[in-house]
Design a protein around this motif. Structure first.
Motif, short mmCIF file in Angstrom:
data_model
loop_
_atom_site.label_atom_id
_atom_site.label_comp_id
_atom_site.label_asym_id
_atom_site.label_seq_id
_atom_site.Cartn_x
_atom_site.Cartn_y
_atom_site.Cartn_z
N VAL A 177 0.86 -1.19 0.00
CA VAL A 177 0.00 0.00 0.00
C VAL A 177 0.89 1.24 0.00
O VAL A 177 1.83 1.33 0.80
N THR A 178 0.59 2.15 -0.92
CA THR A 178 1.31 3.43 -0.96
C THR A 178 0.30 4.55 -1.18
O THR A 178 -0.80 4.32 -1.68
N GLU A 179 0.67 5.76 -0.79
CA GLU A 179 -0.14 6.95 -1.04
C GLU A 179 0.70 7.97 -1.78
O GLU A 179 1.91 8.07 -1.53
N HIS A 180 0.03 8.72 -2.67
CA HIS A 180 0.78 9.61 -3.56
C HIS A 180 0.08 10.94 -3.76
O HIS A 180 -1.12 11.00 -4.00
N ASP A 226 2.36 10.62 -11.84
CA ASP A 226 3.47 11.31 -11.18
C ASP A 226 4.06 10.54 -10.01
O ASP A 226 5.26 10.63 -9.75
N GLY A 227 3.23 9.77 -9.30
CA GLY A 227 3.71 9.13 -8.08
C GLY A 227 4.04 7.66 -8.19
O GLY A 227 4.79 7.13 -7.38
N VAL A 228 3.48 6.98 -9.17
CA VAL A 228 3.66 5.53 -9.28
C VAL A 228 4.29 5.15 -10.61
O VAL A 228 5.33 4.51 -10.67
N VAL A 286 -4.04 9.88 -3.74
CA VAL A 286 -4.44 8.57 -4.23
C VAL A 286 -3.70 7.48 -3.47
O VAL A 286 -2.50 7.58 -3.22
N ARG A 287 -4.47 6.48 -3.03
CA ARG A 287 -3.91 5.32 -2.33
C ARG A 287 -3.95 4.13 -3.30
O ARG A 287 -4.96 3.91 -3.96
N VAL A 288 -2.86 3.39 -3.35
CA VAL A 288 -2.74 2.24 -4.25
C VAL A 288 -2.45 1.01 -3.40
O VAL A 288 -1.48 0.99 -2.64
N GLU A 289 -3.30 -0.02 -3.53
CA GLU A 289 -3.09 -1.28 -2.83
C GLU A 289 -3.03 -2.40 -3.86
O GLU A 289 -3.96 -2.59 -4.64
#
Length: 154
Positions: free
Chosen positions: A12-15, A69-71, A100-103
């Motif tokens: 899980v990451t947030e961007h 931009d973040g992932v 945005v959160r990515v799981e």
């Protein structure tokens, strides 16, 4: 660069942060989703939203920008096969700031192409109050660092 092998189910990451401005909400809606509650402040006050609200497509686009931009700039992404489960969970208003959160929820080698894998991720757009405003599952394709000798199942 992050490859298929670098990703794990449960990551899980947030961007980023993206502010939705009144001007941008209206401009986007006038071009792509010209419903009165997206383009006209007075009409929006009489709508179920109570004030000007961003198009869900605008919200999705802003979150996509955060993903790029973040992932994706640091990922060996090969695009996506689509999205599933797209949901607009609540309105986005002028001044809202999105993250945005990515799981990573699923990962498997591609069934016919040994140079890539499938990585499905739940994407959630979150406002400044920590509330989910949009979510979807991205059906990603990611390059393998070292291709398999043959396609799975061969």
């Amino acid at each position: 660069m992050r490859y298929y092998e670098d990703m794990a189910v449960g990551d899980v990451t947030e961007h980023g942060t993206y502010e939705m401005t009144k001007e941008e909400i209206i401009e986007f809606a006038e071009q792509y989703d010209p419903q009165p509650f997206h383009t006209d402040e007075e009409a929006a006050e009489e709508s179920i939203f109570g004030s000007l609200a961003a198009s869900g497509w605008h919200t999705a686009s802003a979150c996509m920008r955060l993903l790029v931009d973040g992932v994706l700039e640091d990922q060996a992404s090969l695009g996506a096969a689509g999205v599933d489960e797209l949901r607009w969970k609540q309105p986005v208003y002028p001044g809202d700031e999105l993250t945005v959160r990515v799981e990573t929820i699923e990962k498997e080698p591609h069934p016919t192409d040994p140079t890539r894998g499938r990585v499905n991720s739940r994407m959630t757009g979150i406002n400044q109050d920590g509330e989910a405003v949009i979510s979807w599952v991205g059906l990603g394709m990611v390059q393998r660092r070292e291709p398999l000798d043959e396609a799975p199942g061969e």
